[in-house]
Scaffold this motif. Structure first.
Motif, PDB file in Angstrom:
ATOM      1  N   GLN A  78      41.626  34.995  35.544  1.00 42.79           N
ATOM      2  CA  GLN A  78      42.194  34.342  36.803  1.00 42.79           C
ATOM      3  C   GLN A  78      42.415  35.446  37.807  1.00 42.79           C
ATOM      4  O   GLN A  78      43.172  36.261  37.323  1.00 42.79           O
ATOM      5  CB  GLN A  78      43.278  33.354  36.600  1.00 42.79           C
ATOM      6  N   ASN A  83      44.681  33.185  42.563  1.00 46.52           N
ATOM      7  CA  ASN A  83      44.933  32.243  41.407  1.00 46.52           C
ATOM      8  C   ASN A  83      43.951  31.179  41.263  1.00 46.52           C
ATOM      9  O   ASN A  83      43.718  30.054  41.395  1.00 46.52           O
ATOM     10  CB  ASN A  83      46.276  31.248  42.130  1.00 46.52           C
ATOM     11  N   ARG A  84      42.681  31.792  40.974  1.00 50.71           N
ATOM     12  CA  ARG A  84      41.572  31.090  41.054  1.00 50.71           C
ATOM     13  C   ARG A  84      40.835  31.838  40.027  1.00 50.71           C
ATOM     14  O   ARG A  84      40.917  33.134  39.782  1.00 50.71           O
ATOM     15  CB  ARG A  84      40.776  30.251  41.930  1.00 50.71           C
ATOM     16  N   SER A  85      39.322  31.436  39.469  1.00 57.74           N
ATOM     17  CA  SER A  85      38.516  32.192  38.538  1.00 57.74           C
ATOM     18  C   SER A  85      38.047  33.500  39.327  1.00 57.74           C
ATOM     19  O   SER A  85      37.311  33.421  40.492  1.00 57.74           O
ATOM     20  CB  SER A  85      37.304  31.322  38.130  1.00 57.74           C
TER      21      SER A  85
ATOM     22  N   ASN B  41      46.359  32.981  49.513  1.00 58.67           N
ATOM     23  CA  ASN B  41      46.328  31.592  49.285  1.00 58.67           C
ATOM     24  C   ASN B  41      47.093  31.094  50.695  1.00 58.67           C
ATOM     25  O   ASN B  41      47.410  31.940  51.272  1.00 58.67           O
ATOM     26  CB  ASN B  41      46.788  31.216  48.093  1.00 58.67           C
TER      27      ASN B  41
END
Lengths: 304, 503
Positions: A78, A83-85, B41
Motif C-alpha cells: 500500500q 493509502n491505496r494499492s 488524499n
C-alpha cells in the motif's frame, strides 16, 4: 524463436527479482519515513504508532520476508501517502508515460531518418549544415529550458497552446516536441553517419551503375542496411523515456510514472518506489526483447 | 513541399489556433485553482497539510470554531457559543438547522463522533499534532449541546477545536477517506490523479457563495502556475516564487504564518555560553541578508508572527553589530570558553527559497566574528533527527536552520515547543522558565497574552535560545476576474465562499 523469447524472459525475471531486492534494501537504508509523513510537531508517540502501523518498526530482514510473502500473492503493498494499492497507482501513471514516449520517439525516429538520410547524400552541403545545427542544439539543450521557453513563447506570448496539463490534442504538442528533440538530435547524427558509409559501399555503386533512381538507392538499399545501429540507439533512448520523462512530466503537469517515481523517492513511499520500478523494469525488458526480434526482421543473417 | 506536408502544417496550425478555447476559462461562475502539489488524499483529519486544507477547509468541511485572521481569536462556526464549565470542561452549543452534504443533520453526537475519530488512534491523523499529548473526550449533553473534557486545564479549547473538522457519522473511522462529507458550502464532485472538483452545496446553512464550481489542478513549477493564471487557464495560484511575482495587479504579497530562525543547541559548548549566543545574533548583516528574501519580509524578534495572541510588537529584532559580536567572542575566549570548537550549522535543502544561500552567508559572517562554524545541508528526513527530541547523541555543537508555522492564533502552539524543558524542539532546560510557561498556559484573556509576551522577551533577551530571522512572505497570483486577497490563513485554507467575481 519461441525458445529464445522464453530464455530471455526467464533471465529477465531473475534480473527483476534481483533489482527489487536491491531497491528494497537501498530505499530502507535512507531511513524511517514516518518523519516525512507526519507533521513536524507530531509527538514521539504518534511517530512510533505510525511506524508500528506500517511495519517500519520491524527489523529490515523481517520487512523483506513480509514483502516477498506478499509478492507471491501479487500484493505489491500500500502507498503510505495515498493509502491505496501502490501497483494500482503505478499502473495508472504508466500508460500516460508510455503514450507520450512512443509518440515522441515515433516522431523523432521518422524525422531523424528522413533528415539524416538526405543530409548524408550531400555531406557539407547547406541542408547537412542545417541538420547538424538543429541536431546538436536538440541533443545539448536542457529539456527544462526548452520546455519553459516553449511555454513562454507559445502559451504566454502568442496564446496558441496551453501551458500544461492534459485533455485535448493541443496539450500534446509541446510535451511531444520537447521530448522528441533530444532523441532526434542524437538519432539524426547516427543516421547520417551510417548512411554516409552505406552510400560509399560497393553495392550502392553497383545499384547506381544499374541505373536505379536516387530515391530507390537511398531508401531502398542504403537505409535498410544502415538501420541496425539506429535501432540500437533508438531502443536505448526509448527505454530512457519509458523509464520516465521526469522533467517534461514535471514542467507540463503530465501525470506520468517518472514524476510519480521521483516524488515517491523523495517522500520515501517505499511501496510506490518498488512498484514503479517493477513496472518500468518489466517494460524495458519487453522492449529489449522486441528490439532483438526487430534485428532479425531487418537482417536475415540474424536468427534466434 | 509536397501536398501531404502542406496539409499537415495547415492542420497543426488550425488545431493550435482553435483549441485554446478548450482550456481557457470562460466568464462563468466556475473557477480553477492551481496548487503546487497533488493532495495525497482528501482526509479531513489532514487539513493542516497545506494542499489538503486549501481544498477542504471551510469549503467541504468546517469545524466548531474558526480563527479570525486579524485578531487570532476563535469565532463561531458550527458552534454558536461556548462556556467554560470548570477548569477541564467546556460546553459548546451546536448550530441548529445544519445539514451534512449527504442530507443528515448536524448533532452533538455527530461532533462527538468526529472528535473520537480523530483521537481514537485507529488511523494516522495529522491534525492531532496540534493537540500535542493532550487527551480530550466529547460527551453529548443533548441534541445540540456538547461537553468536551480535557485531561488538564485548557483555556484555549475553542482555538484548538478549529482544527477538528466535523464529518458525517458515516465516515469510516479506521482509514483515511477520499470522499469526505462535511457541512461546508461546497461538496466533492470528483477526485482523480489530475484534479479535484467541488460544486456548490445548495443545502448549506450559511450565505450562498457566488462561486458555483471550483476545479483544482496541480503543477509543481511556480513559473508554470503563474503562467496559467496569466493566460487565463487558471484563476488563482498560491505560493508562487518571488521571481514569478512580477505583476503588481495580480500578485499579492502577504505575511504568511511562517517564521524562519536558527535554533541554538544550548547544551553543548561553546553554545552553552550566553555571550556566544548573543554574538551569533549580532554578527549577522541583517540588511544584506534581507536582500535574499525580498523587501516584503519582516524581521523577526520572536518565533510567532504578528496577530498571534502573545506576540510582542515592542520586542525589537537583534541589530547587526559585528564589532560587538567579535568582542563577545574574545571575552568568552578569555574566560576559557572553547570558541575554536567546531559548530555545525545544519541546513535543510529546499526549506524556503534562497535558504541555502542564506546559510552560506551566515556561516561567513560567524567566521568573521571568530567562530568556527561549518555548514552541512541535509534532506528533510535527516534534518528532522536534529529538529526533534531525542536528538542524536553524537551531534556536537549544532545550529539548526528551521521554519516555524503558527497560524492557530495562540502562542501556546509555539512557546512550549521551543522553550519548555520537555518541548519537542527545545534545547533550553530551565525549571523557572518551565514554571512561567505552565502558568501562562493555564491562564486566559489579557493575562495570558501578557505572560506569553514576557516569555518571548525572556527568550529574546536572557535565554537567547535562537536567532529569529524573518516573518516570511507568501506570494499569490489572483486572476483579474476574481475579487479576493490572501491573508495569514491562505497557507492552510482558501475559502471559496469569500471569493467574489468582478463585474
Amino acid at each position: 524463436m519461441l525458445s529464445y523469447i522464453g530464455r530471455r524472459a526467464s533471465h529477465s525475471i531473475i534480473s527483476v527479482l534481483g533489482l527489487l531486492a536491491l531497491v528494497f534494501f537501498l530505499t530502507r537504508l535512507t531511513g524511517d519515513p514516518s518523519s516525512l509523513f507526519l507533521p513536524l510537531d507530531s509527538t514521539l508517540e504518534a511517530r512510533q504508532a505510525f511506524a508500528r502501523l506500517h511495519g517500519f518498526d520491524q527489523p529490515i530482514h523481517w520487512q523483506f520476508l513480509n514483502y516477498l510473502r506478499d509478492l507471491v500473492s501479487l500484493d505489491f503493498g500500500q502507498s503510505v501517502r495515498q493509502n491505496r494499492s501502490a501497483m494500482e497507482i503505478a499502473l495508472e501513471a504508466f500508460p500516460q508515460t508510455l503514450k507520450l514516449a512512443f509518440v515522441a520517439m515515433a516522431l523523432a525516429i521518422a524525422l531523424a531518418i528522413v533528415a539524416g538520410s538526405i543530409a548524408a547524400t550531400r555531406p557539407g552541403g547547406f541542408f547537412d549544415r542545417i541538420v547538424s545545427l538543429v541536431s546538436l542544439t536538440g541533443a545539448s539543450a536542457p529539456d527544462f529550458w526548452i520546455a519553459i521557453v516553449g511555454i513562454l513563447v507559445f502559451a504566454v506570448s502568442f496564446d496558441l497552446l496551453p501551458t500544461s496539463g492534459t485533455g485535448s490534442l493541443a496539450h500534446w504538442i509541446m510535451p511531444v516536441f520537447v521530448l522528441a528533440l533530444r532523441p532526434f538530435g542524437l538519432l539524426v547524427q547516427v543516421v547520417r553517419g551510417t548512411m554516409l558509409s552505406a552510400l560509399s559501399a560497393p553495392y550502392i555503386k553497383t545499384a547506381r551503375a544499374k541505373g536505379l533512381r536516387r530515391k530507390e538507392i537511398i531508401f531502398g538499399h542504403a537505409l535498410r542496411n544502415s538501420l541496425l545501429p539506429v535501432i540500437t540507439v533508438a531502443g536505448d533512448l526509448t527505454a530512457g523515456l519509458v523509464n520516465g520523462a521526469v522533467i517534461v512530466e514535471t514542467v507540463f503537469g503530465w501525470p506520468g510514472i517518472g514524476k510519480l517515481m521521483i516524488d515517491a523517492i523523495i517522500l520515501r513511499d517505499f511501496a510506490v518506489v518498488q512498484s514503479t520500478i517493477l513496472v518500468t523494469a518489466t517494460a524495458i525488458f519487453v522492449l529489449n526483447i522486441c528490439i532483438d526480434l526487430l534485428y532479425a526482421v531487418l537482417d536475415p543473417r540474424i536468427r534466434y | 513541399m509536397g501536398k501531404t506536408s502542406r496539409i499537415t502544417i495547415f492542420a497543426t496550425a488550425l488545431m493550435a489556433s482553435t483549441t485554446w478555447a478548450v482550456y481557457a476559462q470562460d466568464a462563468s461562475k466556475a473557477i480553477k485553482i492551481v496548487l503546487p502539489e497533488q493532495p495525497a488524499n482528501l482526509e479531513p483529519c489532514g487539513t493542516i497539510i497545506t494542499n489538503v486544507g486549501q481544498i477542504l477547509s471551510q469549503n467541504v468541511t468546517e469545524a466548531l470554531t474558526v480563527i479570525d485572521a486579524k485578531t487570532g481569536l476563535p469565532q463561531p462556526k458550527l458552534a454558536t457559543e461556548w462556556t467554560r464549565v470548570d477548569d477541564t470542561t467546556w460546553r459548546f452549543k451546536i448550530r441548529p438547522g445544519v445539514k451534512f452534504q449527504n442530507g443528515k443533520d448536524l448533532t452533538a453526537e455527530a461532533v462527538a463522533f468526529s472528535i473520537k475519530r480523530m483521537t481514537g488512534g485507529t488511523m494516522t491523523c495529522n491534525n492531532m499534532a496540534k493537540f500535542g499529548d493532550r487527551k480530550i473526550e466529547a460527551t453529548p449533553v443533548d441534541a445540540l449541546t456538547l461537553d468536551i473534557k480535557s485531561d488538564r486545564p485548557e483555556p484555549i479549547m475553542p482555538t484548538l477545536l478549529s482544527v477538528v473538522m466535523v464529518v458525517s457519522p458515516d465516515t469510516p473511522v479506521d482509514k483515511p477517506v477520499n470522499d469526505p462529507v462535511g457541512t461546508g458550502p461546497f461538496k466533492l464532485a470528483s477526485f482523480d490523479t489530475q484534479s479535484v472538483a467541488l460544486e456548490r452545496f445548495d443545502g448549506y446553512w450559511g450565505a450562498k457563495p457566488v462561486i458555483e464550481k471550483a476545479n483544482y489542478v496541480w503543477r509543481s513549477e511556480s513559473s508554470i502556475r503563474a503562467a496559467m493564471v496569466e493566460t487565463g487557464e487558471a484563476d488563482l495560484t498560491p505560493s508562487i516564487a518571488i521571481q514569478d511575482a512580477t505583476n503588481s495587479e495580480t500578485d499579492f504579497a502577504y505575511l504568511n504564518s511562517e517564521t524562519t530562525a536558527i535554533r541554538i543547541d544550548m547544551s553543548k559548548p561553546p553554545l552553552n555560553d550566553l555571550r556566544i549566543r548573543k554574538a551569533l545574533n549580532l554578527a549577522i548583516d541583517w540588511e544584506g541578508l534581507t536582500q535574499l528574501f525580498g523587501d516584503d519580509v519582516k524581521r523577526a524578534s520572536q518565533m510567532a508572527v504578528p496577530g498571534i495572541n502573545g506576540h510582542d510588537e515592542t520586542l525589537k529584532p537583534w541589530e547587526s553589530d559585528p564589532a560587538q559580536a567579535a568582542a563577545l567572542v574574545a571575552e568568552a575566549k578569555a574566560a576559557g570558553v572553547p570558541v575554536d570548537s567546531e559548530i555545525t550549522l545544519i541546513g535543510r535543502n529546499g526549506i524556503y527559497p534562497n535558504g541555502g544561500e542564506a546559510m552560506e552567508a551566515m556561516v561567513a559572517m560567524w567566521r568573521e566574528a571568530g567562530l568556527n562554524v561549518k555548514l552541512t545541508m541535509l534532506d528533510v528526513a535527516d534534518w528532522i533527527r536534529y529538529l526533534q527530541k531525542p536528538y542524536p547523541e553524537e551531534r556536537g555543537a549544532t545550529l539548526l536552520q528551521m521554519q516555524h508555522d503558527n497560524n492557530k492564533g495562540d502562542a501556546a502552539f509555539t512557546i512550549p515547543i521551543f522553550y519548555r524543558s520537555t518541548g519537542q524542539y527545545a534545547t533550553v532546560s530551565d525549571p523557572a522558565l518551565d514554571k512561567e510557561i505552565d502558568t501562562a498556559l493555564a491562564t486566559s484573556g489579557e493575562d495570558r497574552a501578557k505572560d506569553f509576551k514576557m516569555i518571548f522577551a525572556k527568550a529574546r533577551n536572557d535565554v537567547v535560545a535562537d536567532i529569529p530571522m524573518y516573518h516570511m512572505i507568501g506570494y499569490t497570483r489572483v486572476g483579474k476576474r476574481l475579487d479576493w486577497h490572501p491573508d495569514i490563513t491562505t497557507n492552510s485554507e482558501i475559502p471559496l465562499a469569500n471569493i467574489q467575481l468582478k463585474n
